[in-house]
Design an enzyme around this catalytic site. Structure first.
Site, short mmCIF file in Angstrom:
data_model
loop_
_atom_site.label_atom_id
_atom_site.label_comp_id
_atom_site.label_asym_id
_atom_site.label_seq_id
_atom_site.Cartn_x
_atom_site.Cartn_y
_atom_site.Cartn_z
N GLU A 7 -7.34 -7.31 36.81
CA GLU A 7 -6.10 -6.71 36.30
C GLU A 7 -5.44 -7.57 35.25
O GLU A 7 -4.79 -7.07 34.34
CB GLU A 7 -5.14 -6.47 37.46
N LYS A 8 -5.60 -8.89 35.37
CA LYS A 8 -4.95 -9.80 34.43
C LYS A 8 -5.81 -11.05 34.25
O LYS A 8 -6.68 -11.33 35.09
CB LYS A 8 -3.54 -10.16 34.90
N ASP A 102 -5.36 -4.94 41.25
CA ASP A 102 -4.61 -5.34 42.45
C ASP A 102 -4.78 -4.29 43.55
O ASP A 102 -4.94 -3.09 43.25
CB ASP A 102 -3.13 -5.49 42.10
N ASP A 104 -3.34 -2.11 45.27
CA ASP A 104 -2.26 -1.17 45.52
C ASP A 104 -2.43 0.03 44.61
O ASP A 104 -3.42 0.13 43.87
CB ASP A 104 -0.88 -1.84 45.33
N TYR A 323 -1.25 -11.86 48.31
CA TYR A 323 -0.76 -10.90 47.32
C TYR A 323 0.70 -10.52 47.59
O TYR A 323 1.04 -10.09 48.69
CB TYR A 323 -1.64 -9.65 47.35
N ARG A 325 2.91 -8.17 46.13
CA ARG A 325 3.47 -6.80 46.00
C ARG A 325 2.99 -5.91 47.15
O ARG A 325 2.55 -4.79 46.93
CB ARG A 325 3.09 -6.20 44.64
#
Length: 823
Positions: A7-8, A102, A104, A323, A325
């Site tokens: 993701e990043k 991520d 989610d 993680y 979030r």
């Protein structure tokens, strides 16, 4: 070749370190023997703006709303074009792709949307990273899942994104335009599916405080002596006693004093009329989700929710916590085996309290937190197996890490066991009550008993249920010692702080309007997501709809917040609908419901609220209120003939008046209005019908549109030039497709030829615009008072129609090159 898409960049780097080396750095990716690791920058694709669907949407106009895309478009974000090209080239080379977003809803979508955008047909696996330490990453790589298993999660995220676009883009425009019509020419009202109900909570709470009227009431507390010690009990007045309010509170000071005086009189004998002792257990508190961490850090340290999220993110990127979030407060059973390592590291991390608690933890205790059935894509926030050094952390990191670590250690302490005691004392035929608790085993509570006794609320009263009572039994004797009158006052509700507002967003069922929905939504996941709630609160503050006040940062709504909330219907200001939508989104992530069904409901909702925006009750802005419509304000304009003043509610109101020394000449305008024989032009269907109603005017030569008496010469034309959209002609030309002669049989119902309507009065759906036909700003449509009349060369002759077609279908006969209007 296997391609990992993180993701990043920071996640990509940690992932590459745990794959078989060596790691070779390339442009926009890292190459290993196990495959190539590349990354995105969050949502590398953005949703199209309205004007990217149609250029005419660049101008905000009420008649264009709602804007409903037929096909949803995505564009590569400008600052991500280079990385997107790298990812695209790597996907073309790959044999297998590993989705590393991520764990989610949003993380699922942002990689999937890239794969869908590029039309990928290659096999895709799903990597679920709940922590960035080496042990967690290796476990995740060894247990890849099929990405198609997470299709419902992607659909849920897609539904949320498109619903937010529909409501945000359309309702923000609709109600901003309503505000402009009311004279708020520089105000933009950002409306959001979650943002607006959240702001409404703050506005309603502030009004409750403003309207609150405190009431004094009185308590009588008596001290009694028992053989095993003294205790305090509170008098409970009988509901038949005079001087009580509707909630059985004594509000009569004299009655309280008289009652206390009677209690002081002998005899002082009392009896324990009831004694109940119950053994109770309080389980260990669950580990943290992001919301629960933000709420507790806000109460204990005064941290804003966004600061807590940013701090937790840094700890995650340092591999010290999992993680951040996460909306889950449970842990997978598979992680139970890491407890020994984590507890050992916490005992030597440099935090003296953690060093005291961790060695005393019982690693054989398995709390209710270990529950695989409660785990979805991610689990609660806990420390990782990486050793931390709190002395090298910032104060914020140290405090947040302390809370996370304490919550983890608590899972290995016994449950808290205590005796709950309730006592009733009868004295002079009156009832006194007391309650308290006696601890048997403090268990995990030893870590939560602060050395600095501080209440979360300055006004919090002492909790009677925490008092310790002497051992006693029913029918024991007690003696009255003394009594006191305590004056209390009813208190208004407490203002929200950022952390308590976030808690309110999570426990939204407490604030819904519909009582049935309140029950239904008790177990809902709240409004917003773990990652967006803090951002929403910060955005409302940044846009100056709320401001913080005082040491505790209480949230105060601004005038713009009142204006917005008062203008919107309950559907947007109360969280009922939004909470139900969030529940549906959560159900969709678990495979229930479809994207299409959800969006159909959102479209219908958007249409209805756009319609209501036209009559929104908007307070007028600064400036003189328009004397005609009373809904807009007069704004100074510069026309070809100089300065004049026009109503902000144009084109619904075309009030104008002269400028006099920089101010509108209202006295002259009111005089003209009073002299005007016709305040509003009559509605018209056709010139024939109007002629039948006023036969005396039938032979009058048709002139131009009779300008309103309050308008200076030439200023209607100026208003048209200043306000009318440039592309209005193109819209009308597209609407007037074809003019077809009406069916002659349909006229059989008409009697004489004199009663027969002319063809020019036929429905506007069948008009055809001839080349060269131009509208004239000289002729304002008398029906809608928004459009202008234009000459139409139809198949059966010349007539005049409204440029506001199809919203207005008025038509008029032609008389000597002008529309035939009644005066």
């Amino acid at each position: 070749m296997r391609l990992f898409i993180a993701e990043k960049p920071s996640v990509g780097r940690e992932l590459a370190k745990c794959l078989t080396g060596p790691v070779i750095r390339r442009d926009g990716c890292l190459e290993t023997k196990d495959g190539i690791v590349t990354w995105l920058f969050g949502h590398i694709l953005r949703q199209a703006e309205p004007e990217e669907y149609d250029p005419r949407y660049k101008r905000w106009r009420a008649e264009d709303l709602p804007i409903i895309p037929r096909e949803w478009k995505l564009f590569v974000a400008k600052d991500c074009e280079k990385q997107f090209a790298i990812v695209k080239a790597l996907i073309e080379r790959a044999d297998e792709i590993v989705h590393g977003g991520d764990p989610d809803r949003e993380g699922q979508l942002l990689v999937d949307e890239v794969l869908d955008y590029l039309g990928n047909t290659k096999p895709v696996k799903r990597l679920l990273l709940n922590a960035l330490d080496e042990t967690s990453i290796r476990k995740a790589v060894a247990s890849l899942r099929e990405n198609r298993d997470f299709f419902p999660l992607k659909q849920s995220a897609l539904a949320r994104a498109r619903a937010d676009w529909l409501i945000g883009m359309n309702l923000s425009r609709a109600y901003t335009l309503a505000a402009r019509r009311a004279g708020h020419d520089k105000l933009v009202l950002p409306i959001g599916r979650v943002k607006t109900p959240t702001l409404s909570l703050v506005v309603r709470r502030e009004r409750e405080i403003e309207q609150f009227k405190p009431t004094d009431y009185y308590l009588i507390k008596g001290t009694f002596l028992h053989a095993n010690g003294t205790f305090t009990a509170q008098w409970k007045p009988a509901d038949t006693m005079a001087g009580l309010d509707s909630e059985n509170r004594l509000i009569d000071r004299r009655a309280a004093e008289e009652k206390l005086a009677s209690f002081q009189a002998e005899p002082h004998d009392a009896v324990i009329s009831a004694y109940q002792k119950t053994k109770k257990q309080e389980p260990q508190p669950l580990p943290f989700s992001l919301s629960s961490l933000q709420v507790l850090a806000g109460k204990r340290y005064g941290y804003a929710p966004q600061l807590v999220l940013d701090t937790a993110q840094r700890l995650y990127e340092k591999k010290l916590t999992t993680y951040p979030r996460s909306d889950c407060e449970y842990l997978p059973v598979s992680q139970f085996g890491d407890a020994g390592t984590i507890l050992s590291h916490l005992s030597s991390c440099g935090d003296p309290e953690l060093a005291q608690w961790a060695p005393k933890a019982d690693r054989g205790i398995r709390s209710r937190a270990w529950n695989d059935k409660k785990i979805s894509a991610h689990h609660a926030i806990i420390p990782t197996t990486v050793r931390a050094d709190v002395t090298s952390m910032t104060p914020e990191e140290r405090n947040v890490y302390h809370l996370i670590a304490r919550g983890y250690i608590a899972q290995f302490y016994p449950v808290h066991i205590y005796d709950q005691t309730k006592v009733e004392v009868t004295y002079q035929d009156e009832l006194f009550t007391a309650s308290g608790r006696t601890e048997r085993d403090p268990g995990w509570k030893v870590m939560y008993q602060s050395r600095r006794k501080k209440a979360e609320d300055e006004n919090a009263e002492e909790d009677e249920s925490d008092k310790t009572l002497p051992a006693m039994k029913k029918k024991d004797r007690a003696d009255w010692q003394k009594g006191d009158i305590l004056k209390r006052a009813t208190k208004p509700p407490v203002r929200f702080t950022p952390s308590t507002l976030l808690a309110g967003m999570k426990e939204i069922h407490k604030y819904v309007k519909n009582s049935e929905a309140k029950k239904q939504l008790k177990d809902v996941y709240g409004i917003g997501t773990e990652a967006t709630r803090a951002t929403i609160i910060d955005d409302l503050i940044r846009r100056r709809f709320m401001k913080t006040q005082g040491r505790k940062k209480y949230l105060i709504p601004t005038p713009a917040a009142y204006l917005l909330v008062d203008a919107l219907p309950d559907e947007m200001t109360y969280p009922d609908s939004t909470a139900i939508w969030e529940d549906k989104l959560h159900s969709m992530s678990e495979g229930e419901g479809t994207l299409e069904e959800f969006l159909q409901g959102q479209i219908a909702f958007t249409r209805e609220l756009c319609r209501k925006a036209g009559s929104a009750p908007m307070k007028t802005g600064g400036g003189p209120v328009c004397p005609r419509c009373q809904k807009g304000v007069l704004i100074r304009r510069k026309g070809k003939n100089g300065l004049f003043w026009g109503c902000s509610n144009y084109p619904s109101c075309r009030m104008t008046c002269d400028d006099r020394d920089g101010k509108p000449d209202l006295d002259a305008a009111r005089e003209k209005l009073a002299r005007s024989p016709q305040r509003m032009a009559p509605a018209a269907v056709s010139a024939s019908a109007m002629a039948r109603r006023t036969p005396q005017n039938a032979g009058r030569p048709a002139g131009g549109y009779q300008r309103n008496a309050a308008s200076p010469a030439g200023e209607v034309e100026e208003l048209n030039r200043l306000f009318s959209p440039a592309d209005y002609e193109a819209e009308i030309a597209a609407a007037m497709k074809e003019y077809v002669s009406p069916d002659k049989k349909s006229f059989a119902r008409w009697g004489s030829g004199a009663d027969k309507p002319k063809y020019s009065a036929s429905p506007m759906e069948h008009m055809k615009k001839e080349t060269g036909s131009q509208p004239s700003a000289q002729y304002l449509c008398p029906r809608c008072r928004e459009g202008h009349l234009r000459q139409i060369h139809g198949k059966n002759g010349v007539f005049w129609g409204c440029s506001n077609y199809p919203r207005c279908t008025a038509t008029f006969d032609d008389s000597r090159g002008a529309p035939l209007l009644s005066t």
